[in-house]
Motif scaffolding. Structure first.
Motif: not given
Lengths: 450, 588
Positions: A288-292, A313-327
Motif C-alpha cells: 500500500a502507499p506510504r501515506s496509508k 514508522f520512523h523510517t517511513l516518516l524520514r523518507k516522507s517529503e512533508k515537513e511535519e512528517h519529518r518532525k
C-alpha cells in the motif's frame, strides 16, 4: 441430558425460622452491636452458622489455592459442595459457578487428578446449573486443548453449539458465537496443517487434488464460524488473524481488508494495538502507499509509542517529503527511547544519532529543543549517567558510541557520558570517535554556533 | 390375662362403670366385670421411651396409612420425642446413668405434653373451638413432693392412643382430630399431620417446642441428675456430633416423611448458642412448673470448687491455685447450696451458669495474683525465672510468662483446628428436606449431585485427613502426656507470688482493678460492657482462652467476672472506690 429446572422457575420462598437477637435492654454492648450490624446487612435475620461455614470454607479454599495447596483445597471443597443445597436461593444459584471455578482449578493442578476426573467434573457441573452450561463447555474445551485433545475439544464445542435450553438471551448469544468461533479456530488449525501438507506436495502428485479440495472445504466452514463473532465488539485477535489468513489465501483481499479495517477503526471496539498492527502488516504485504501506512502507524503510535514498529514508522516518516512528517519522525524516536525497555535498542540510538545530526544540519534546532526541553531534566540521569557509560561500554561498545554521540549533541562535549567514551582508547572505533567529536563540536545544541 | 399390666388404664367401663381392666391376647383392654372389650390397645409409655412402638400404635389407631409415598401419619411432637429419645440414648452412651432417659427426661417430656395440652389432659390442644380449661389433677404439685416417687409414672392416661373411636370414652378424647383433609385443602403442606398448624401456632404462656429446646430438656435432666456434664460440655458434644441435634431428623423411621413446613421445624442450620439454651432451660423449667432441683452440694461436679479444679487442670495452671479459688468461692457465697440449686418455682427463677462462673472465679484469682495489667505479671515472671534458674532441684515457681507462651501456642493451634473443622462441617442430611412434592425430585437430585461430587473429590484427599471423629472428652487439652515438650504447670508452686506474714499468706500483688466500675441500675440482663481494647492484653488473652474452651462469647465471661467481683468486693462497690487493698489469703 438432565438438568435442574429450578433456575427457570420462580424463586421458592423458603420457610425459615426467624431467629431473634437474644440480648435486650438499653446501653451499649459491643459484641451485641456487632451481631446487630450483621443482622441489618442480611435483612433482619441472624446469620446462620451454615452460612458462616460456607463462607469460611470459601476463604480457606481461596487461601489454599493461593498457596498452591491443592490437597487442602480439595479437602475444603468436599465440604463446600453443600452450598448447592443452600436454603438461600440467591446463594444456591450462585454456587455452581463458584464451584466450577474453584473445582476446575483444583483438578487442573492437583497431582492426583487426571483428565478423566476433570471431564467427569465438567460434565457434572454443566448439568447442575443450566445457566453455566455454555461457559463450562467452553472452558472444558480449552482445558482439552491445553492437553492437546483437539478432537475431544471439537466434539465438546459442537455439543455446546447445538445445545438449547429455555430462552435465548443476548449473553448466551455471545457465548454461542464464541463457541462457534473457537470451533472455527480449531478448524483453522486443521486447515493450516493441511495447507502445510499441500505446500510440501508436488502439483502433479496424485494426492494433491484431494488435499486441495479438503483445504477448500475447511476454509468455507471456518469462515462462517468466525465471521459472526468478529462483528461483535471485542478483542478477537487470534480469530481475526486466522480469518484474514484464510481470506488472503483464497485471494479475497478486499474482504480481508474490510475485516481488518473494521477491526481497527470501528469505534465500538475496544482500543487494541494489535488491530492496527494486523492492518499495517496486511497493507505492507499489499504494498500500500506510504501515506496509508503512515496513517495506520500514527494511531499505533498514540496507543503504544514504544512498539518496535515505531522504528519502521520512523523510517517511513524520514523518507516522507512533508515537513511535519519529518518532525514527527524525531518525536517518534525520542518517544521510543523514553521507555526503559528500549534503552539498549541500538537501532533506535543509531537512528536518533543520525537523524539528530541530519536535523541539526538542516537547521531545525527548534524541533530538537522542543523535544529536549521536556526531557533535559531526566534523560541525563536516565541514559547518560557515568554508570551507564561504563556499563554500556563494557557490554556493547557500538551502542555506547551511538549514545555518546547523542549525549554530545544534546548535552555538549562536557557531558560525562561523552567524555568517558572519548577517553576510551579503541583502535577500530578510533576514527569514528574522532568524527563524532568533530560533529559534536559543530552541531551540539548546547553551544550553538552563533 | 395379666391384671397388673392393665393397671394404668383408669377409665370407667362404658357398660358397667367399673375400673378393672384386663388385657386380651391382642393387647386390647377388656373389663373384667362385664367382659366388655374396648378398642384400646395397651401402651408402653410407662416403662421406657420407645417412640417406635408408640408411633406404630398411633398408626394402628388412626388406621389411615396412606400410600407408601406419603408415609405414616405423625405429629410434630412425636418428631421431637424421637429426637429427645436419640439424645437420651447418646447421653447414655456418653456414660450418663440410664435413669436420666427412663425416668427424668421421659417424665419431663410427659409433663411438657400435658402442660402444653398436647396429651394427658382433658382437652388437648388439637380439639377445635374451645380452649382447654382445666388440667387433670393427677400431675399437680403434690405429686412432686417426695423425691423417690417424684417422677415416677403417675396414673396418666396412655399417650397417643387411638383416638378415632370414642364409644368407650365419656371425655370424648380425640387427641388429634386434625385430619389429612385440612392438609389437602391448603397448598402449604407438611409431612407431619400438624406441621402447618404447628408452625402457625402462637399461644401465650405456652412454650413451643423447637429443636434447640430439646437441648434445654437434656440439660434440665442432666441438672436434675446432677450429672458431670456442664451446659458448655453438652453443647460442645453437640458440635462434635456426639449428640444428635443437627439433622437429628434423618434418623426418623423411614415412614416418617418430612417436607414442607417440617423443614422449618426440624431443619437446623446453626449450632446451639450457650446463652440461648441457657435461657430456654429456665423457660422450660418454669413452664413445666418443676419443683426445686436436687441440691448442688460440695461433692457435686457442678459445685464451683470441683469445676474450678477441673478448669485449672484444663488450662494448665498450678494445683495450688485451687485453695485460692475455694477461698473466693467461700467469700462470695457462691458455694452455698441455695445459691447453686435451680428452683424453677422460686419467685425469680434462675440457675447458675456453673461452668462460666467457675471460670470467672479462676480469672478473678489470676487477677488477684498477677494483677494482669500487662506489667506486674511480667515482673513476677522475671523473679520466678531467676529463682527457677538458681534452684533447679526445688519445686519450680510458677512462671506466668512461660505459661503464657505455652498456652498461647496450644490455644492458637486448637483454635485454628476448630475453625477449620467448622469450615468443613457438613450440614446437609442424607435425607434432603424439600418444600413440596414438586420439589422432591429436585432436592434428591441435588443431593445426589453433591454426593457424587464429594465422592469424586474424596479421591483427591489423603485418607488420613478424613479420619473419624474424636472420642468425646470433657477435657480439650492434655498436659500430662510425657512425650510432649509442653511443660505441665500443675505441680508448680505459687511461692513466688505469695508472701508470708505471720500465720497467713498475702499476695505479693497489693492492687486490684475491677472489670467494671458501674453496674446497670436497671433490670436489664446485661451487667457491663466489654470492649477489648480497654483491657490489658493478658486479661484479653485469658478471657479469649476461657471463652473458647466454653464456646461462649468473651463478653459473657467478662460479665460473669464482673459479677463475681461484685460479690467479692461488695463494700468497695458501695463506696465506689476504684482500687481495692490487698486481700488476705489463708493457705490451707
Amino acid at each position: 441430558m438432565s438438568d435442574f429446572s429450578e433456575e427457570l422457575k420462580g424463586p421458592v420462598t423458603d420457610d425459615e425460622e426467624v431467629e431473634t437477637s437474644v440480648l435486650s435492654g438499653a446501653g451499649m454492648h459491643f459484641p451485641w452491636l456487632q451481631t446487630y450490624v450483621e443482622t441489618v446487612a442480611i435483612g433482619g435475620k441472624r446469620r446462620k452458622d451454615f452460612a458462616q461455614t460456607t463462607s469460611a470454607c470459601l476463604s480457606f479454599i481461596q487461601e489454599a489455592l493461593l498457596k498452591h495447596q491443592w490437597q487442602q483445597a480439595a479437602e475444603y471443597m468436599y465440604s463446600y459442595f453443600q452450598t448447592l443445597e443452600d436454603s438461600d436461593s440467591y446463594k444456591r444459584q450462585a454456587a455452581p459457578e463458584i464451584i466450577w471455578k474453584l473445582g476446575s482449578q483444583i483438578l487442573f493442578y492437583h497431582p492426583k487428578s487426571n483428565m478423566e476426573s476433570f471431564n467427569t467434573f465438567a460434565d457434572r457441573m454443566k448439568n447442575i446449573g443450566v445457566m453455566n452450561y455454555l461457559k463450562i463447555s467452553l472452558q472444558h474445551a480449552l482445558y482439552l486443548l491445553h492437553h492437546g485433545m483437539l478432537k475431544d475439544a471439537k466434539r465438546n464445542l459442537s455439543e455446546a453449539e447445538t445445545w438449547r435450553h429455555g430462552e435465548n438471551t443476548s449473553s448466551r448469544e455471545i457465548l454461542i458465537n464464541l463457541i462457534q468461533a473457537y470451533k472455527g479456530l480449531l478448524q483453522y488449525y486443521t486447515w493450516s496443517e493441511k495447507k502445510m501438507e499441500l505446500s510440501k506436495l508436488d502439483k502433479d502428485d496424485y494426492a494433491y487434488n484431494a488435499v486441495a479440495q479438503d483445504v477448500f472445504n475447511h476454509s468455507w466452514k471456518t469462515s462462517a464460524n468466525i465471521s459472526a463473532l468478529i462483528k461483535i465488539p471485542g478483542v478477537w485477535d487470534p480469530f481475526v488473524k486466522s480469518y484474514v489468513e484464510m481470506l488472503e489465501f483464497y485471494g479475497d483481499r478486499d474482504g480481508a481488508q474490510e475485516v481488518l479495517t473494521n477491526y481497527a477503526y470501528d469505534e465500538k471496539f475496544p482500543s487494541n494495538p494489535n488491530a492496527h498492527i494486523y492492518l499495517y502488516n496486511f497493507l505492507k504485504r499489499q504494498k500500500a502507499p506510504r501515506s496509508k501506512l503512515i496513517s495506520v502507524l500514527k494511531i499505533l503510535y498514540q496507543i503504544v509509542p514504544s512498539h518496535k514498529l515505531m522504528l519502521e514508522f520512523h523510517t517511513l516518516l524520514r523518507k516522507s517529503e512533508k515537513e511535519e512528517h519529518r518532525k514527527l519522525g524525531l518525536e517518534v524516536l525520542f518517544g521510543v527511547l523514553d521507555f526503559a525497555g528500549c534503552t539498549k535498542n541500538i537501532t533506535a540510538w543509531k537512528y536518533l544519532a543520525k537523524y539528530l545530526k541530519n536535523i541539526l544540519m538542516g537547521n531545525h534546532l527548534a524541533w530538537v529543543q522542543e523535544e529536549w526541553n521536556s526531557r533535559k531534566n531526566w534523560w541525563p540521569g536516565f541514559h547518560f549517567s557515568y554508570f551507564w557509560a561504563k556499563s554500556d561500554w563494557k557490554e556493547d561498545t557500538a551502542l555506547a558510541c551511538e549514545k555518546a554521540f547523542v549525549a554530545g549533541l544534546l548535552l555538549g562535549k562536557g557531558c560525562r557520558y561523552f567524555r568517558y567514551i572519548l577517553k576510551q582508547d579503541h583502535q577500530i572505533l578510533g576514527k569514528k570517535i574522532k568524527r563524532m567529536k568533530r560533529s559534536v563540536k559543530k552541531y551540539s545544541i548546547v553551544n550553538p554556533r552563533l | 390375662m395379666d391384671l397388673e399390666e392393665a393397671e394404668e388404664f383408669k377409665e370407667r367401663c362404658t357398660q358397667c362403670a367399673a375400673v378393672s381392666w384386663g388385657l386380651t391376647d391382642e393387647g386390647k383392654y377388656y373389663c373384667t366385670f362385664c367382659h366388655n372389650v374396648t378398642e384400646r390397645y395397651q401402651e408402653v409409655t410407662n416403662t421406657d421411651l420407645i417412640p417406635n412402638t408408640q408411633i406404630k400404635a398411633l398408626n394402628r389407631g388412626l388406621k389411615k396409612k396412606n400410600n407408601t409415598e406419603k408415609g405414616w401419619d405423625w405429629y410434630v411432637c412425636e418428631g421431637f420425642q424421637y429426637i429427645l429419645y436419640q439424645q437420651a440414648e447418646a447421653l447414655k452412651n456418653l456414660g450418663v446413668g440410664p435413669e436420666l432417659k427412663n425416668d427424668v427426661l421421659h417424665n419431663f417430656w410427659k409433663r411438657y405434653l400435658q402442660k402444653s395440652k398436647q396429651a394427658y389432659c382433658k382437652n388437648p390442644v388439637y380439639t377445635t373451638g374451645r380452649k382447654p380449661t382445666v388440667l387433670e389433677d393427677n400431675l399437680s404439685h403434690s405429686d412432686w413432693a417426695s423425691e423417690p416417687e417424684l417422677l415416677s409414672d403417675v396414673s396418666c392416661p396412655p399417650f397417643l392412643e387411638s383416638g378415632a373411636e370414642s364409644q368407650s370414652d365419656i371425655h370424648t378424647r380425640k387427641p388429634f382430630p386434625v385430619s389429612k383433609a385440612s392438609q389437602s385443602e391448603t397448598s402449604v403442606c407438611s409431612g407431619s399431620l400438624d406441621g402447618v398448624e404447628y408452625s402457625q401456632r402462637k399461644e401465650k404462656g405456652i412454650v413451643k417446642m423447637t429443636v434447640p429446646q430439646t437441648l434445654a430438656f437434656c440439660y434440665l435432666s442432666l441438672l436434675w441428675q446432677r450429672e458431670a456434664i456442664t451446659l458448655s460440655d453438652l453443647l460442645r458434644f453437640v458440635e462434635e456430633d456426639h449428640i444428635p441435634y443437627i439433622n437429628a431428623f434423618q434418623h426418623f423411621p423411614e415412614q416418617m416423611k418430612l417436607y414442607g413446613r417440617d423443614r422449618g421445624i426440624f431443619g437446623i442450620e446453626s449450632w446451639p448458642d450457650y446463652e440461648d439454651i441457657y435461657k430456654k432451660t429456665i423457660e422450660v423449667g418454669t413452664f413445666l412448673d418443676l419443683p426445686r432441683f436436687p441440691d448442688i452440694t460440695k461433692d457435686c461436679y457442678l459445685h464451683p470448687n470441683i469445676l474450678c479444679m477441673k478448669y485449672l487442670m484444663e488450662v494448665n495452671l498450678p494445683d495450688e491455685m485451687h485453695s485460692l479459688t475455694c477461698h473466693v468461692v467461700k467469700m462470695t457465697g457462691m458455694g452455698e447450696v441455695d445459691f447453686l440449686t435451680f428452683d424453677p418455682i422460686a419467685k425469680m427463677a434462675k440457675t447458675v451458669k456453673y461452668d462460666v462462673q467457675a471460670v470467672a472465679v479462676i480469672v478473678v484469682v489470676l487477677k488477684l495474683l498477677f494483677l494482669l495489667d500487662d506489667s506486674f505479671e511480667w515482673s513476677l515472671s522475671n523473679l520466678a525465672e531467676k529463682h527457677n534458674e538458681k534452684n533447679k532441684k526445688d519445686k519450680p515457681w510458677f512462671d506466668f510468662r512461660k505459661w503464657y507462651q505455652i498456652m498461647k501456642k496450644a490455644f492458637d493451634e486448637k483454635k485454628q483446628k476448630w475453625e477449620e473443622a467448622r469450615a468443613k462441617y457438613l450440614w446437609k442430611s442424607e435425607k434432603p428436606l424439600y418444600y413440596s412434592f414438586v420439589d422432591k425430585p429436585v432436592a434428591y437430585k441435588k443431593r445426589e449431585m453433591v454426593v457424587n461430587l464429594q465422592k469424586q473429590f474424596s479421591t483427591l484427599v489423603e485418607s488420613t485427613a478424613t479420619a473419624g471423629k474424636k472420642s468425646p472428652s470433657s477435657f480439650q487439652f492434655n498436659w500430662t502426656e510425657e512425650d510432649t515438650d509442653r511443660t505441665c504447670f500443675h505441680g508448680h508452686s505459687l511461692q513466688g507470688v505469695l508472701k508470708e506474714k505471720g500465720q497467713s499468706l498475702l499476695t505479693k500483688n497489693s492492687l486490684y482493678w475491677l472489670s467494671t466500675q458501674k453496674f446497670c441500675r436497671c433490670y436489664c440482663t446485661h451487667v457491663t460492657t466489654y470492649e477489648e481494647s480497654n483491657y490489658s492484653l493478658s486479661y484479653q488473652f485469658i478471657l479469649n482462652l476461657f471463652s473458647f474452651l466454653l464456646r461462649i462469647k468473651t463478653s459473657l465471661l467478662h460479665e460473669e467476672v464482673s459479677l463475681v467481683e461484685k460479690k467479692l468486693f461488695e463494700k468497695k462497690y458501695s463506696v465506689k472506690r476504684k482500687k481495692s487493698r490487698s486481700k488476705k489469703v489463708r493457705r490451707h
